[in-house]
Design a protein around this motif. Structure first.
Motif, PDB file in Angstrom:
ATOM      1  N   PHE A 107       0.811  -1.205   0.000  1.00 54.18           N
ATOM      2  CA  PHE A 107       0.000   0.000   0.000  1.00 54.18           C
ATOM      3  C   PHE A 107       0.849   1.261   0.000  1.00 54.18           C
ATOM      4  N   SER A 108       2.081   1.171   0.472  1.00 51.43           N
ATOM      5  CA  SER A 108       2.937   2.350   0.530  1.00 51.43           C
ATOM      6  C   SER A 108       3.385   2.807  -0.863  1.00 51.43           C
ATOM      7  N   PHE A 109       3.102   2.034  -1.894  1.00 51.76           N
ATOM      8  CA  PHE A 109       3.412   2.445  -3.257  1.00 51.76           C
ATOM      9  C   PHE A 109       2.301   3.322  -3.848  1.00 51.76           C
ATOM     10  N   TYR A 110       1.208   3.455  -3.105  1.00 59.15           N
ATOM     11  CA  TYR A 110       0.017   4.105  -3.629  1.00 59.15           C
ATOM     12  C   TYR A 110      -0.319   5.386  -2.859  1.00 59.15           C
ATOM     13  N   ARG A 111      -0.785   6.389  -3.578  1.00 60.08           N
ATOM     14  CA  ARG A 111      -1.491   7.489  -2.934  1.00 60.08           C
ATOM     15  C   ARG A 111      -2.912   6.991  -2.675  1.00 60.08           C
ATOM     16  N   VAL A 112      -3.458   7.381  -1.544  1.00 61.17           N
ATOM     17  CA  VAL A 112      -4.758   6.866  -1.132  1.00 61.17           C
ATOM     18  C   VAL A 112      -5.636   8.021  -0.677  1.00 61.17           C
ATOM     19  N   ALA A 113      -6.918   7.873  -0.919  1.00 59.78           N
ATOM     20  CA  ALA A 113      -7.880   8.894  -0.487  1.00 59.78           C
ATOM     21  C   ALA A 113      -9.176   8.231  -0.057  1.00 59.78           C
ATOM     22  N   TRP A 114      -9.938   8.995   0.680  1.00 57.64           N
ATOM     23  CA  TRP A 114     -11.305   8.618   1.036  1.00 57.64           C
ATOM     24  C   TRP A 114     -12.258   9.603   0.366  1.00 57.64           C
ATOM     25  N   PHE A 115     -13.298   9.048  -0.201  1.00 61.55           N
ATOM     26  CA  PHE A 115     -14.380   9.825  -0.761  1.00 61.55           C
ATOM     27  C   PHE A 115     -15.668   9.353  -0.091  1.00 61.55           C
ATOM     28  N   ARG A 116     -16.736  10.121  -0.243  1.00 61.46           N
ATOM     29  CA  ARG A 116     -18.014   9.679   0.301  1.00 61.46           C
ATOM     30  C   ARG A 116     -19.159  10.126  -0.605  1.00 61.46           C
ATOM     31  N   GLN A 117     -20.235   9.373  -0.522  1.00 59.59           N
ATOM     32  CA  GLN A 117     -21.412   9.713  -1.296  1.00 59.59           C
ATOM     33  C   GLN A 117     -22.628   9.604  -0.402  1.00 59.59           C
ATOM     34  N   ALA A 118     -23.246  10.736  -0.164  1.00 64.28           N
ATOM     35  CA  ALA A 118     -24.461  10.795   0.642  1.00 64.28           C
ATOM     36  C   ALA A 118     -25.669  10.476  -0.234  1.00 64.28           C
ATOM     37  N   PRO A 119     -26.750  10.048   0.354  1.00 67.24           N
ATOM     38  CA  PRO A 119     -27.946   9.730  -0.425  1.00 67.24           C
ATOM     39  C   PRO A 119     -28.397  10.917  -1.268  1.00 67.24           C
ATOM     40  N   GLY A 120     -28.570  10.678  -2.551  1.00 66.86           N
ATOM     41  CA  GLY A 120     -29.046  11.718  -3.447  1.00 66.86           C
ATOM     42  C   GLY A 120     -28.019  12.748  -3.844  1.00 66.86           C
ATOM     43  N   LYS A 121     -26.760  12.533  -3.457  1.00 68.37           N
ATOM     44  CA  LYS A 121     -25.722  13.516  -3.774  1.00 68.37           C
ATOM     45  C   LYS A 121     -24.599  12.860  -4.556  1.00 68.37           C
TER      46      LYS A 121
END
Length: 129
Positions: free
Chosen positions: A29-43
């Motif tokens: 995993f240290s070879f990768y840039r990582v992010a968190w995204f989110r999706q709310a209902p209807g958005k």
């Protein structure tokens, strides 16, 4: 093919804390840039937090700054999202995303969806008021 697996989502109350984890079954995993995204209902899906390959640089959406912390655990080959002081508006499916990044500086982060090649299935976080 890199597979990402998120865990930790559940129903919590406003003000509670929750820790999400993202791991990969293949590769380092240290070879990768990582992010968190989110999706709310209807958005639409939105950026939450990102961490550089080296782990020394992080970036947050204004809506979570000061409440959420993204971090790496190299020994466990995971990236975590610690979420404190949760609000009902944090309710969403949270996705982990990664992009192979050995060709970019170790301190670089990416905040756009198009920068990421691999996505998890998502984990649902529900915050009740």
């Amino acid at each position: 093919q890199v597979q990402l697996v998120e865990s930790g989502g559940r129903l919590v109350q406003a003000g509670d804390s929750l820790r999400l984890s993202c791991t990969t079954s293949r590769g380092t995993f240290s070879f990768y840039r990582v992010a968190w995204f989110r999706q709310a209902p209807g958005k639409e899906r939105e950026f939450v937090a990102a961490i550089s390959r080296g782990g020394g640089t992080t970036y947050y959406a204004d809506s979570v700054k000061g409440r959420f912390t993204i971090s790496r655990d190299k020994a466990q080959n995971t990236v975590a999202l610690q979420m404190n002081s949760l609000k009902p508006e944090d309710t969403a499916v949270y996705y982990c995303a990664a992009t192979f990044s050995l060709s970019v500086p170790s301190g670089s982060v990416a905040t756009g969806e198009s920068a990421y090649d691999y996505w998890g299935q998502g984990t649902l976080v529900t915050v009740s008021s």
